[in-house]
Design a protein around this motif. Structure first.
Motif, short mmCIF file in Angstrom:
data_model
loop_
_atom_site.label_atom_id
_atom_site.label_comp_id
_atom_site.label_asym_id
_atom_site.label_seq_id
_atom_site.Cartn_x
_atom_site.Cartn_y
_atom_site.Cartn_z
N LEU A 94 45.66 29.90 32.09
CA LEU A 94 45.68 31.43 32.06
C LEU A 94 46.45 31.96 30.75
O LEU A 94 45.89 32.89 30.11
CB LEU A 94 46.51 32.15 33.26
N ALA A 95 47.53 31.22 30.42
CA ALA A 95 48.20 31.76 29.13
C ALA A 95 47.79 31.30 28.12
O ALA A 95 47.56 32.11 27.07
CB ALA A 95 49.56 30.99 29.18
N ALA A 96 46.69 30.48 27.86
CA ALA A 96 45.95 30.09 26.76
C ALA A 96 44.69 31.07 26.60
O ALA A 96 44.17 31.20 25.49
CB ALA A 96 45.46 28.68 26.82
N ALA A 97 44.49 31.62 27.59
CA ALA A 97 43.02 32.67 27.67
C ALA A 97 43.44 33.79 27.52
O ALA A 97 42.51 34.55 27.31
CB ALA A 97 42.49 32.30 29.05
N VAL A 98 44.64 34.34 27.47
CA VAL A 98 44.81 35.81 27.29
C VAL A 98 46.02 36.06 26.23
O VAL A 98 46.40 35.39 25.75
CB VAL A 98 45.43 36.42 28.45
N PRO A 99 45.87 37.20 25.55
CA PRO A 99 46.43 37.55 24.40
C PRO A 99 48.13 37.61 24.86
O PRO A 99 48.33 37.90 26.02
CB PRO A 99 46.25 38.83 24.02
N ALA A 100 48.94 37.19 24.06
CA ALA A 100 50.38 37.05 24.38
C ALA A 100 50.91 38.48 24.81
O ALA A 100 51.67 38.35 25.77
CB ALA A 100 51.27 36.44 23.18
N GLN A 101 50.40 39.59 24.27
CA GLN A 101 51.01 40.74 24.60
C GLN A 101 50.56 41.34 26.12
O GLN A 101 50.96 42.22 26.72
CB GLN A 101 50.69 41.80 23.68
N ARG A 102 49.43 40.51 26.77
CA ARG A 102 49.12 40.92 28.00
C ARG A 102 49.38 39.64 29.05
O ARG A 102 48.82 39.76 30.03
CB ARG A 102 47.49 41.04 28.12
N LEU A 103 50.23 38.92 28.58
CA LEU A 103 50.64 37.69 29.46
C LEU A 103 51.14 38.14 30.79
O LEU A 103 50.66 37.60 31.69
CB LEU A 103 51.49 36.69 28.85
N GLY A 104 51.98 39.17 30.66
CA GLY A 104 52.77 39.43 32.01
C GLY A 104 51.60 40.17 32.93
O GLY A 104 51.73 39.79 34.10
N ARG A 105 50.87 41.15 32.68
CA ARG A 105 49.87 41.59 33.23
C ARG A 105 48.97 40.43 34.01
O ARG A 105 48.60 40.43 35.27
CB ARG A 105 49.02 42.45 32.54
N ALA A 106 48.59 39.42 33.12
CA ALA A 106 47.87 38.27 33.67
C ALA A 106 48.27 37.54 34.66
O ALA A 106 47.83 37.36 35.85
CB ALA A 106 47.23 37.42 32.71
N LEU A 107 49.80 37.39 34.51
CA LEU A 107 50.56 36.60 35.35
C LEU A 107 50.61 37.40 37.04
O LEU A 107 50.72 36.76 37.76
CB LEU A 107 51.92 36.10 34.91
N GLY A 108 51.00 38.58 36.63
CA GLY A 108 50.98 39.51 37.71
C GLY A 108 49.59 39.52 38.62
O GLY A 108 49.99 39.54 39.93
N TRP A 109 48.35 39.27 38.11
CA TRP A 109 47.39 39.16 38.92
C TRP A 109 47.36 37.78 39.42
O TRP A 109 46.91 37.68 40.86
CB TRP A 109 46.16 39.12 37.89
N PHE A 110 47.88 37.04 38.76
CA PHE A 110 47.73 35.58 39.47
C PHE A 110 48.88 35.61 40.49
O PHE A 110 48.62 35.08 41.52
CB PHE A 110 48.27 34.63 38.28
N GLY A 111 50.01 36.20 40.40
CA GLY A 111 51.06 36.28 41.50
C GLY A 111 50.54 37.28 42.69
O GLY A 111 50.87 36.76 43.73
N SER A 112 49.61 38.16 42.36
CA SER A 112 49.14 39.06 43.70
C SER A 112 48.36 38.19 44.28
O SER A 112 48.40 38.37 45.64
CB SER A 112 48.35 40.17 42.95
N LEU A 113 47.63 37.36 43.76
CA LEU A 113 46.55 36.53 44.45
C LEU A 113 47.57 35.35 45.26
O LEU A 113 46.97 35.13 46.42
CB LEU A 113 45.36 35.78 43.71
N GLN A 114 48.21 34.84 44.70
CA GLN A 114 49.23 33.90 45.43
C GLN A 114 50.02 34.61 46.68
O GLN A 114 50.01 33.97 47.77
CB GLN A 114 50.26 33.31 44.37
N ALA A 115 50.56 35.80 46.37
CA ALA A 115 51.04 36.44 47.41
C ALA A 115 49.84 36.69 48.70
O ALA A 115 50.25 36.66 49.86
CB ALA A 115 51.65 37.86 46.97
N ALA A 116 48.82 36.97 48.20
CA ALA A 116 47.83 37.35 49.41
C ALA A 116 47.77 36.09 50.13
O ALA A 116 47.37 36.08 51.49
CB ALA A 116 46.47 37.84 48.67
N GLY A 117 47.50 34.94 49.34
CA GLY A 117 47.23 33.66 50.04
C GLY A 117 48.51 33.45 50.86
O GLY A 117 48.43 32.75 52.10
#
Length: 361
Positions: A94-117
Motif C-alpha cells: 500500500l505504501a509503495a502504491a500511493v503518493p507519500a502525501q496521501r499515505l495517511g488516508r490510504a492507511l486510514g482506509w486499510f484501518g477501517s477495513l481491519q476494524a470492520a473485520g
C-alpha cells in the motif's frame, strides 16, 4: 472467540482449555511477524502473500477436519503463522502504491477495513457456532481462497541489489522502529486490549449481562471503522507523530473515564471514543514507519505489528492483578502508560516523515 463453549464441547474440554486455541493462534502470529515482512520483501510481496493465503486455506480446512484437540491446536498455530505474512506485506505494498502525501488516508482506509473485520468476526462466529462452529472456519477458508485468487499488485519498481538477510533484519530492527513498536503496543494494549477490563467492570459494578456487554464492547470497533478514513486524512495534515501523541492523550482520558463514570451509557460512549484514539495511534505509527525512506519497510512494519500484538497479549496478564487489588488502579495504570510512556517512546525519534511529505506536497 465467541465459540469457545461449543468448541470445548466438541472436543470434550472445558471452555478454559478451549481458550488455548487463541494462544495457539496468537503466539506464532506475533513471533513469526518479527521476521515475516523481511522474508516477504526478499521473496517478493505478491508471491509471499498468495502463498500465505494458500497456507491459511489449508490450515482452516485442517481445523474443520481435526478429530482431536491437539491436532486442532496445531492447525490454529499454522493459521497464525500463515497470517503473519499478510498484513505487513499488504501495508508495504500500500505504501509503495500511493503518493507519500496521501499515505495517511490510504492507511486510514486499510484501518477501517481491519476494524470492520475485527468488529464483525465475533458476531459472525457466534452466529455460526449456533449451527456448527466448523462453519466459521469454512467461511474464513472461502474468504482466504478468494483473496488468493485476487492477490496483490506486483511490485512496480525493479528491486535493486538486495542486502543480505542479516543486514535486512538489522534495518528492520533499528531503534526508531522498535520505539514505534513500543508506542503501538502501549496504544493497542492499553486501549483496545482493555476490553476484558471494561467487561469486568460492567458485570461487577452495573450487573450488565453477557449480550449487552458484547454489544457495548463493539462500540470501540464500530467507532474505529467509521472514523478511520477521517483519522487518516488528519494524519496527513498534522503529521504521524503528532497523531500518535494525540491518540495516546485522548486514550488516557478515555481509559480514566471508563474506569470512573457512574453509569452504563456514559461508559459506553467513552469506550466508543476509544476507537478514535486507537485509530490515531495505529494509523499514525504505521505512517511513521512506512513514510520513512529506507530499505526493508515491509520488515520494519512487520516488527512494529509483532510488538503491537505482543503488547496486546500481555495486557490481560499485567493489568488483571492490578484491577483485582484495586479496581480504579486497573484503569489509572494503563491511562498513565498512555499519557507518559508513549511520548517517552517517541521522544528520541527524528523528524516526522509524514509532516515532511505534506510540506513537500
Amino acid at each position: 472467540m465467541a465459540m469457545l463453549p461449543e468448541l470445548g464441547a466438541a472436543y470434550g474440554v472445558s471452555p478454559g482449555t478451549a481458550s488455548l486455541s487463541l494462544t495457539a493462534y496468537l503466539f506464532p502470529f506475533a513471533a513469526v511477524m518479527l521476521f515475516s515482512g523481511t522474508l516477504g520483501e526478499r521473496w517478493g510481496r505478491r508471491r509471499t502473500v498468495v502463498t500465505a493465503y494458500g497456507a491459511y486455506v489449508l490450515a482452516s480446512v485442517a481445523c474443520i477436519l481435526a478429530t482431536a484437540f491437539p491436532v486442532f491446536l496445531a492447525a490454529r498455530a499454522l493459521q497464525g503463522a500463515a497470517n503473519a505474512f499478510t498484513t505487513p506485506l499488504l501495508l508495504s505494498a500500500l505504501a509503495a502504491a500511493v503518493p507519500a502525501q496521501r499515505l495517511g488516508r490510504a492507511l486510514g482506509w486499510f484501518g477501517s477495513l481491519q476494524a470492520a473485520g475485527q468488529t464483525s468476526a465475533p458476531l459472525l462466529g457466534g452466529f455460526a457456532a449456533e449451527v456448527d462452529w466448523r462453519l466459521a472456519f469454512g467461511g474464513v477458508a472461502v474468504v482466504a481462497a478468494l483473496l488468493l485468487v485476487l492477490g496483490i499488485p506486483s511490485e512496480t519498481r525493479p528491486d535493486a541489489v538486495r542486502p543480505g538477510l542479516g543486514d535486512a533484519l538489522r534495518a528492520a530492527l533499528r531503534p526508531e522502529v522498535l520505539r514505534a513498536g513500543v508506542a503501538a503496543a502501549l496504544g493497542w494494549g492499553c486501549l483496545a486490549g482493555l476490553s476484558f477490563l471494561v467487561a469486568l467492570r460492567l458485570e461487577e459494578e452495573f450487573g450488565v449481562g453477557a449480550g449487552p456487554r458484547g454489544l457495548l464492547l463493539t462500540g470501540l470497533g464500530v467507532a474505529g471503522l467509521l472514523t478511520a478514513r477521517l483519522v487518516g486524512g488528519g494524519v496527513d495534515r498534522v503529521g504521524a507523530r503528532r497523531s500518535v501523541l494525540l491518540g495516546a492523550g485522548l486514550g488516557a482520558v478515555v481509559v480514566v473515564a471508563v474506569g470512573v463514570l457512574p453509569a452504563v451509557w456514559p461508559v459506553a460512549l467513552a469506550w466508543a471514543v476509544g476507537g478514535v484514539a486507537t485509530q490515531l495511534v495505529l494509523v499514525g505509527v504505521n505512517a511513521m514507519v512506512l513514510g520513512t525512506p529506507g530499505e526493508n519497510r515491509g520488515g520494519a512494519v512487520s516488527v512494529v505489528q509483532a510488538v503491537r500484538f505482543g503488547g496486546g497479549a500481555l495486557s490481560p496478564v499485567a493489568i488483571t492483578p492490578i484491577y483485582h487489588a484495586d479496581p480504579l488502579a486497573g484503569f489509572l495504570v494503563p491511562a498513565a502508560l498512555l499519557a507518559v510512556a508513549v511520548p517517552a517512546a517517541l521522544a528520541r525519534g527524528g523528524q516526522d516523515p509524514s509532516t515532511d511529505s505534506s510540506a513537500r506536497a
